[in-house]
Design an enzyme around this catalytic site. Structure first.
Site, PDB file in Angstrom:
ATOM      1  N   LYS A   1       0.838  -1.098   0.103  1.00  0.00           N
ATOM      2  CA  LYS A   1      -0.145   0.100  -0.115  1.00  0.00           C
ATOM      3  C   LYS A   1       0.827   1.398   0.011  1.00  0.00           C
ATOM      4  CE  LYS A   1      -3.904   1.877   2.751  1.00  0.00           C
ATOM      5  NZ  LYS A   1      -4.762   1.813   4.002  1.00  0.00           N
TER       6      LYS A   1
ATOM      7  N   SER B   1      -9.657   1.563   2.887  1.00  0.00           N
ATOM      8  CA  SER B   1      -8.817   2.456   2.102  1.00  0.00           C
ATOM      9  C   SER B   1      -7.896   1.879   1.348  1.00  0.00           C
ATOM     10  CB  SER B   1      -8.126   3.419   2.851  1.00  0.00           C
ATOM     11  OG  SER B   1      -7.277   2.812   3.798  1.00  0.00           O
TER      12      SER B   1
ATOM     13  N   SER C   1     -10.139  -0.765   6.876  1.00  0.00           N
ATOM     14  CA  SER C   1      -9.397  -0.426   5.495  1.00  0.00           C
ATOM     15  C   SER C   1      -8.541  -1.637   5.184  1.00  0.00           C
ATOM     16  CB  SER C   1      -8.289   0.869   5.731  1.00  0.00           C
ATOM     17  OG  SER C   1      -8.790   2.126   5.745  1.00  0.00           O
TER      18      SER C   1
END
Lengths: 489, 484
Positions: free
Chosen positions: B76, B151, B175
């Site tokens: 990420k 996210s 997330s």
């Protein structure tokens, strides 16, 4: 109270906020060296530059040193304290918040006694641990401030330096008390070894909260905060100037405005930095990246037991040996000089004799050369050798000064060696002294007659003549005794 | 050999490498080819550097080749990568290149994992759809008209689309788990403090953890073994309490699950509810016992979260001021420079949260919002403590819906926030939760969330493996199955 500032029915109410940079090897929240004077922006990392993803780890040694200072200030060290974020935007604050402490400081509720003439006690509100900001230099513009400057540069070497903020109660009643308090506080922190407290380097900084009120009143007037007093003298002068300014306002029927002021030592003037309306809302909240600091009572007790002799205790000890308060206070507040004194006194065996030498010849030499006591070529061991010669009557005071100077100039010389080489040994031989006295009396019949006629003060002249004839090596007392003996015969 | 990377687990990839059926370079190249073929449409990577990836793979081929060495991974773009741009999905960090790796990335390197690149996310991990990325939305490989969740939507999409065998995400309020559920994956949010956050661009420090997003529960355990460590650089991290074990499917005799039935009334889609009820039946069929539990304060989690997380974020995002790195918009004085830089650099959602957080911490409002939210947080923690006194783990749907269409909730922040209603309380409590695939609703994946007490990762992984075996879920989206 002795030493209180009182004018026209008003008295001074002063509290101090003192920032002490702790002398740890690394910074408060990262492993960067905590070192003054290096090339700008060399002692920096992700943490103290506040790169994204950086996390703080609290410096355990800074916590320990802060607890030691807190103990020396008579503070309570709570079982748990907490770091908080204090938020403000400024280029010297890389995270735009400072990790500080808010409602749970490391040290709380202390009190600090300042002894000597007009002794007083100052309440310590708290002492909390935080990180220093970066150093900014503003080029051009108005008085080194960012507004209106042509350009500003930031040195992050200082960012993250461990900083202990000590806050006093508004217990000080005069600029002089403020100076005396800060002097003794500095000596205490230096004695502990937590900081060098060098005001020129900024490792000790003091702000003052100043107000006035009618004498006898319990309430407080509107206070102003004075910044940037980077010497003991400026602290005293700045507060004095602000008290006068406030008194002028009050006597003129005007109000004192709550504001932050900058004292300019060059002009003695005070300029406003910001008013109450412009005051920050720091939006404190507990630092989520750090766990609360917990203290082990046993470890704290051990820390308290391991504190060195503090200046207040040293003052009591020295006055107890019969030293005058002024001497004891000077020695109490100057750790290097005190260590020198203790060493010398132990060798000489008489604190008063040792104090006379330290306060006299040694101080004069240190002041003239700017050398610290612990760096003087005349070590306590060498000086003790000289003092011993004086005490046993081997040399007189005049020769002693000469020998001291010789010790300064030649670090390898010993007192006894100098006396020997220069023939300074005191004339102890009665025949030798008698011959000198007889010669002088024979050479000055007018003075002899005058003495016998009742003008006894001419004996000083005759002693001087004998001393000159001895090459300065005679014992003045012995000469005087011998002269009186011969003149009254 | 031609390697089919679609549906390839990390465990299987490691077996191929150890069996010398392919080289790390060939494997990396196969993923790079896959990325080149499909990522134009999915838009799950923000940064891919084929030369760097292939060089890292070759280095593994030249090495001793043990364990996971040579297995690719995606990170990420909230995780700092030394020498590789890290944007956190924000314009304000455009062009920023970290000087150090995040601890989890460093440990990935030490394990021999080969980075394929950095994945898309909602700006600063603030969102539940990846639509708040400054670099454009990521599409769900199951239905490219829909969001992948967020996210960590980029990390979910790369794994679902066969563009990486596994990925690391971060979870602040759901997330990892919600995008895992939306994309048919396994996602583990570890116990707060068991994984180092050093190098993770901070959104809400007291809530977030790094965790694995994988095709299988076993892969999640293998990746958790790599990252669950204490480096000494995150003061809130103590590492795992016990070593992470790779689970085998097992029966659930003797296991008691708590089901907070009152919470389920809060608007769960019919299909999601039906799949959830089927999993409850599976649990019983495997020998587990189900009991009702009450989490009376959990429903206040959303409100408490949207005070605490923005409060922390408002401080964390203050460092982006144009002084030292990242975007700077020049202006006549320093204050104007701050304003212009932050105005241009932050997107709407980041600004909204900075505003909320600043307000919640302001003098006069601090007690009513921030302090009150912390009290609620304590009560939620106690709710879970009380529940775990009687049950081993708690079951909830991961999200109340399946993946929603791109744009559907963008103008309604509250609807967007509500998608995390089952995941937020877990972050507030600092406890671990695992999302495992729970069958399809209307052709889209749903997730089963298994919540455990602190440091119960091994239990969660074992329970997850049991459900996984029963569901026999195929994590490859149908469109990709026909394509391969």
């Amino acid at each position: 109270m002795s030493g209180a500032w009182q004018r026209d029915g008003y008295e001074a109410v002063i509290g101090l906020e003192i920032h002490v940079q702790l002398d740890t090897a690394s910074k408060m929240f990262c492993a960067c060296p905590n070192r003054y004077g290096d090339e700008p922006n060399t002692n920096v990392c992700m943490v103290c530059l506040a790169h994204p993803g950086a996390l703080p780890v609290a410096n355990a040694e800074a916590v320990r040193q802060s607890a030691r200072v807190g103990l020396a200030l008579g503070c309570r060290i709570p079982d748990t304290s907490e770091f908080s974020r204090k938020q403000y935007f400024y280029p010297d604050s890389p995270k735009a918040y400072q990790i500080s402490q808010y409602d749970q400081p490391l040290c709380a509720e202390g009190s600090f006694h300042v002894p000597g003439e007009g002794a007083f006690t100052v309440g310590i509100t708290r002492a909390h641990l935080e990180e220093d900001a970066a150093k900014m230099i503003h080029a051009g513009g108005d008085a080194g401030r960012i507004q209106g400057s042509a350009g500003s540069v930031v040195d992050f070497n200082r960012a993250g330096t461990p900083l202990l903020e000590i806050v006093t109660e508004p217990d000080l009643r005069s600029p002089e008390q403020a100076r005396r308090f800060l002097t003794l506080l500095r000596a205490t922190v230096v004695a502990i070894g937590a900081s060098d407290c060098d005001m020129e380097k900024g490792s000790l900084r003091a702000d003052a909260n100043v107000s006035i009120r009618p004498i006898g009143s319990e309430g407080y007037g509107t206070k102003t905060e004075l910044k940037n007093m980077n010497s003991f003298r400026f602290l005293e002068r700045g507060i004095e100037a602000e008290l006068e300014r406030q008194l002028g306002l009050v006597l003129a029927g005007e109000e004192v405005r709550q504001e932050t002021l900058h004292f300019d030592p060059a002009t003695g003037g005070l300029t406003s930095l910001r008013s109450k309306e412009e005051a920050h809302d720091y939006r404190y909240f507990p630092e989520p990246d750090l766990l609360p600091v917990t203290q082990d009572p046993d470890a704290l007790a051990a820390l308290a037991g391991q504190l060195p002799e503090l200046p207040v205790a040293r003052f009591a000890r020295l006055t107890g040996t019969g030293l005058p308060e002024s001497t004891a206070l000077l020695l109490a507040t100057e750790p290097e000089l005190a260590a020198y004194f203790d060493d010398l006194a132990a060798r000489v065996g008489d604190p008063k004799v040792a104090a006379n030498w330290v306060m006299g010849e040694l101080q004069a030499h240190l002041n003239a050369t700017g050398i610290a006591a612990d760096a003087s070529p005349v070590t306590p061991e060498r000086l003790a050798g000289l003092v011993a010669l004086v005490v046993e009557g081997a040399i007189n005071q005049t020769s002693a000064k000469e020998v001291f100077q010789a010790l300064v100039e030649d670090p390898t010389a010993t007192a006894a060696g100098v006396v020997e080489a220069r023939g300074l040994a005191q004339m102890g031989d009665a025949d030798e002294l008698g011959a000198i006295v007889d010669g002088v009396l024979a050479a000055h019949p007018d003075e002899v007659a005058a003495f016998k006629g009742g003008r006894e003060q001419v004996i000083g002249f005759l002693v001087g003549q004998c001393m000159k004839a001895s090459g300065g090596r005679a014992d003045a007392k012995a000469l005087q005794a011998l002269l009186r003996e011969r003149l009254s015969a | 050999m031609a390697i089919d990377v679609i549906g390839l687990t990390a465990e299987r990839a490691a077996a191929l490498l150890r069996g010398r059926e392919c080289t790390a370079e060939e494997l990396a190249q196969a993923y790079l080819d896959r990325i080149a073929a499909v990522d134009g449409e999915i838009h799950s990577y923000l940064h891919v550097d084929p030369e760097r990836t292939l060089a890292a793979a070759r280095a593994q081929d030249a090495g001793s080749g043990e364990g996971l060495a040579g297995v690719p991974i995606a990170y990420k773009d909230l995780l700092s990568t030394r020498g590789v741009p890290t944007t956190a999905g924000s314009r304000i960090l455009e062009g920023f290149v970290p000087i150090e790796d995040a601890d989890v990335v460093r440990w990935g390197d030490e394990a021999g994992l080969v980075s394929l690149g950095k994945t898309n996310l909602d700006e600063f991990a603030m969102g539940s759809s990846t639509e708040h990325s400054a670099y454009g939305p990521t599409r769900n490989p199951w239905d490219t008209a829909r969001v992948p969740g967020g996210s960590s939507g980029g990390s979910a999409a790369v794994v679902a689309a066969g563009c990486a065998p596994w990925a690391l995400g971060t979870d602040t309020g759901g997330s990892i788990r919600q995008p895992a559920a939306f994309c048919g994956l396994v996602g583990l949010m570890p116990t707060y403090g068991s994984v180092s956050r050093f190098g993770v661009v901070a959104f809400a420090c007291s809530l977030e953890q790094v965790g694995p997003m994988t095709l299988t529960v076993r892969d999640a355990a293998l990746l958790q073994q790599v990252i669950a460590r204490d480096s000494g650089r995150d003061a809130t991290c103590t590492g795992p309490r016990e070593p992470i074990a790779v689970p085998e499917p097992s029966r659930l005799d003797g296991v008691t699950f708590g089901v907070p039935r009152a919470e389920l009334e809060a608007g769960v889609e019919e299909g999601v509810r039906a799949r959830f009820d089927e999993s409850l039946a599976i649990a019983e069929s495997l020998g587990a016992r189900l009991v009702d539990v009450e989490l009376p304060y959990a429903r206040h989690g959303l409100a408490a979260y949207y005070v605490i997380a923005p409060a922390e974020a408002s401080a964390n995002l203050s460092r982006f001021d144009g002084v030292r790195y990242g975007l700077r918009v020049d202006a006549p004085d320093v204050r104007a420079m701050y304003e212009a830089t932050r105005d241009a650099g932050f997107g709407a959602e980041a600004k909204r949260r900075i505003m909320i957080g600043t307000y919640a911490l302001s003098a006069g409002y601090h007690d009513a919002y921030y302090v009150q939210a912390q009290r609620v947080r304590t009560l939620i923690r106690r709710d879970f403590d009380a529940a775990f006194a009687g049950v081993d783990a708690i079951l909830l749907p991961t999200a109340p819906t399946v993946a929603f269409p791109i744009g559907a909730r963008l103008d309604d922040p509250l609807a967007m926030y509500a998608n995390d209603i089952f995941t937020l309380p877990v972050n507030l409590a600092g406890i671990p939760a695992l999302s495992v695939p729970n069958g399809l609703s209307e052709g889209l994946p749903t997730g089963l969330q298994i919540i455990g007490p602190a440091h119960a990762e091994n239990l969660l992984l074992r329970l997850g493996a049991a459900f996984e075996a029963e569901h026999a879920f195929d994590p490859v989206p149908p469109a990709l199955r026909s394509a391969s």
